[in-house]
Design an enzyme around this catalytic site. Structure first.
Site, short mmCIF file in Angstrom:
data_model
loop_
_atom_site.label_atom_id
_atom_site.label_comp_id
_atom_site.label_asym_id
_atom_site.label_seq_id
_atom_site.Cartn_x
_atom_site.Cartn_y
_atom_site.Cartn_z
N GLU B 67 0.81 -1.23 0.00
CA GLU B 67 0.00 0.00 0.00
C GLU B 67 0.84 1.27 0.00
OE1 GLU B 67 -0.80 -2.69 1.72
OE2 GLU B 67 -2.84 -3.17 1.06
N HIS B 136 -10.99 -4.81 9.25
CA HIS B 136 -11.59 -4.56 7.94
C HIS B 136 -12.83 -3.66 7.99
CE1 HIS B 136 -9.12 -8.04 6.89
NE2 HIS B 136 -9.25 -7.70 5.64
#
Lengths: 327, 335
Positions: B67, B136
């Site tokens: 990322e 998440h």
């Protein structure tokens, strides 16, 4: 050693190295006298590594720097006035007084900016290589970073992507052997240049990073390869900074005098001067070059001093490209 | 006009933008296979509208799971000529790239004195309420509202999803989009022609005179349902969806509260320093005199998101909670 570089190129290398040396010597003095706010991190001692790398690139190639990065735009050909004005915080500075010593950028010479966060600018250069590849431009991007940044994870993310996508990128580790006061070998496992092997890309080390031509050769090889579409390289250059980590910082217990003296005896400016003498350049000519650069630095300081400070409203510009009322 | 899902509208906006401008590229984890449904017509390479077939791997490209590197590389590419759309999938993954978001994406234009512009869009989805656990389920847009230099959109309808994303791709500044996954399947009328919805303009979802209900992202459908319920009791609720959080349409909110004299703010993010806190403070500063009742914020508590459905469901504002808040500020007896 390369023998086919014309004397004019060697003279230009000497000129750019001298520019960095005199510019930073002056900046260090100005910090001491309170004429530059904050501090500066000089690359005095590392000029061969900086100039050898920058001159192996084309004018419109991109590069990013780190916190020790006045030399990089100078090496790439930036005029000194706007750089010095930026260090002083003036409106005529390359970044309009917003960046200062730690965040110089001069897009006119392909300098996409240095970064005060160690390792953080590496993917920016990698991204410009990605853009060049996709847009079909024959440009190479070089990311300068130190031995300290070699232990940041983002380097490996960037090298992996550059490797798998065969980007025209060069990862240039300026190994001056100390992350502030921490010796590289106490925090770095193995050799930095050998880490490239894990990504299937070439990794080379320039052991004599005080020799500008040796650095030039290594980076030129990497740049030619990148431009030919063969992907990235990692180049590690062994070098040394003569000053402290930053001006004003005084710690003398982590480098011994013998080591410092040994590196001082291999001053990159003296080294190239010797080569130039071999080519028939006289001491007189070398002195003249130095005097010209001194005059250039004087003019840059004068330009900086005579320039106005930015209007206060400038602090509220440049956040966005269009007018946005802050939340 | 076509009836389109929220997710379909995002795909349509991306396709339009890529067809219109070769500099627009999509990078991200699993974008080639159309895993999340915004980069193609189906799960098969032969499906009509498959982005890989249409645009090739140069312009739609899988990334490694990196990322920080992805965000930084997109930033560098944006500074030098591309207009990337980065698909970061789960918004929780943005934390991995905080250095690049905060120190490069948001700061580069400013600290380099305007030399760089940063035309890049970072898409991410908030999977809260779907039993995906603490790693998440984040709704992290308020953290990024605290970083000057980023623009932030949170569309809550298919029409807005398409129009705001087109505007975001057009913007020369970095834009983060936060999509609530529970809105992905929402269907609505969407213009077939390319259109843009300017950033910084709120949507008045429903007009009303008695109370202003500002709802963000996935809270909008619940806010509308609650407003319906109050209408049955004769209370007129104005529902405002800011749509863009940076820039925030402060005028729309202040004008409405000045008229209604009451404010309820509802959002799925944590309470402390959330968008609701910001909007409440803004109203208290600017139109305090108009207020006939204390402002009410409905948010998630300052707690991590648990896995078990029985634990998780109590974490977000509910329709009943919004109804109760509206009753409270309008002086109605609790239901």
């Amino acid at each position: 050693m390369r023998t086919d570089l014309p004397t004019s190129t060697l003279l230009e290398m000497q000129r750019r190295m001298t520019r960095i040396r005199r510019f930073e010597e002056r900046a260090a003095k100005m910090v001491k006298r309170g004429l530059i706010p904050g501090t500066v991190h000089t690359s005095i001692g590392q000029e061969a590594q900086v100039v050898g790398s920058c001159m192996a690139l084309d004018d419109d190639d991109y590069m990013t720097g780190n916190h020790r990065s006045h030399g990089h735009p100078i090496g790439k050909g930036s005029p000194l006035g706007p750089l010095m004005a930026e260090l002083v915080g003036k409106a005529t500075g390359v970044c309009r007084g917003k960046g200062g010593s730690l965040h110089l950028a001069d897009f006119s010479v392909g300098s996409l900016g240095e970064s005060g966060i160690v390792g953080s600018s590496i993917p920016i250069a990698t991204g410009s290589a990605f853009a060049s590849k996709l847009l079909g431009r024959p440009r190479v991007s070089l990311a300068f970073f130190g031995d300290g940044a070699a232990n940041q994870g983002v380097l490996y993310e960037a090298m992996n992507m550059a490797g798998v996508w065969k980007l025209p990128a060069i990862f240039l580790c300026e190994n001056n052997q100390y992350a502030l006061s921490t010796p590289a070998h106490t925090v770095t496992s193995g050799n930095i240049f050998e880490r490239a092997a894990g990504f299937g890309i070439p990794g080379v080390r320039v052991d004599d990073g005080q020799d500008v031509i040796a650095v030039y050769d290594a980076v030129k090889t990497a740049a030619d390869r990148a431009r030919a579409g063969e992907g990235p390289c990692l180049v590690e250059v062994m070098t040394y900074r003569f000053n402290e980590h930053s001006e004003g910082l005084r710690i003398d217990n982590y480098r011994d005098k013998e080591q410092i003296d040994e590196w001082l005896s291999r001053d990159p400016l003296d080294r190239l001067a010797g080569r130039l003498r071999d080519r028939g350049i006289t001491d007189e000519q070398l002195k003249e070059l130095d005097a010209e650069v001194m005059e250039e630095v004087d003019r840059a300081v004068e330009f900086a001093n005579e320039s106005p400070y930015p209007e206060p409203s400038v602090a509220f510009e440049d956040l966005y490209t269009d007018e946005v009322t802050a939340v | 006009m076509s009836i389109m899902s929220y997710l379909g509208a995002i795909g349509a906006a991306q396709r339009e933008a890529m067809e219109a401008d070769e500099r627009v590229v999509i990078v991200g984890e699993d974008v080639e296979a159309n895993v999340y449904g915004t980069t193609g017509g189906g799960k098969s390479r032969s499906s009509e509208g498959d982005f890989l077939q249409l645009f090739g791997r140069n312009r739609i490209r899988n990334t490694p799971i990196s990322e920080e590197g992805i965000v930084g590389i997109a930033a560098g590419a944006a500074m030098t000529g591309l207009r990337p759309i980065v698909d970061l999938s789960y918004s929780s993954f943005l934390y991995m790239a905080m250095d690049q978001f905060v120190n490069q994406v948001a700061k580069n234009r400013y600290m380099f004195g305007g030399q760089a512009s940063m035309p890049v869009v970072f898409r991410s989805a908030m999977f809260y309420g779907l039993n995906t656990g603490a790693h998440h389920s984040d709704r992290p847009y308020p953290m990024f509202m605290n970083v000057p230099g980023l623009k932030i959109i949170a569309p809550a309808s298919p029409e807005d999803a398409k129009g705001l994303l087109r505007a975001a791709i057009d913007s020369d500044d970095p834009v983060l989009t936060f999509e609530a996954v529970k809105l992905w399947g929402l269907k609505g009328e969407v213009g077939d022609d390319p259109f843009r919805i300017p950033l910084g303009v709120a949507r008045t979802v429903r007009e009303g005179t008695d109370v202003t209900l500002v709802a963000i992202s996935g809270s909008v459908p619940d806010a509308c349902a609650a407003a319906d319920r109050l209408a049955e009791e004769g209370v007129s609720v104005e529902v405002i969806d800011p749509r863009t959080l940076v820039p925030l349409d402060t005028a729309a909110i202040l004008t409405s509260v000045a008229r209604t004299g009451r404010l309820v703010v509802v959002e799925p993010a944590h309470r402390t320093c959330g968008a609701a806190a910001e909007i409440s403070a803004l109203v208290a500063e600017e139109v305090f005199d108009a207020l006939k009742a204390p402002i009410v914020r409905l948010t998630a508590p300052d707690m991590q998101i648990p896995f078990s459905p029985s634990l998780e469901q109590q974490m977000y504002p509910t329709r009943d909670g919004i109804v109760a808040a509206l009753r409270r500020v309008t002086g109605l007896a609790p239901a």
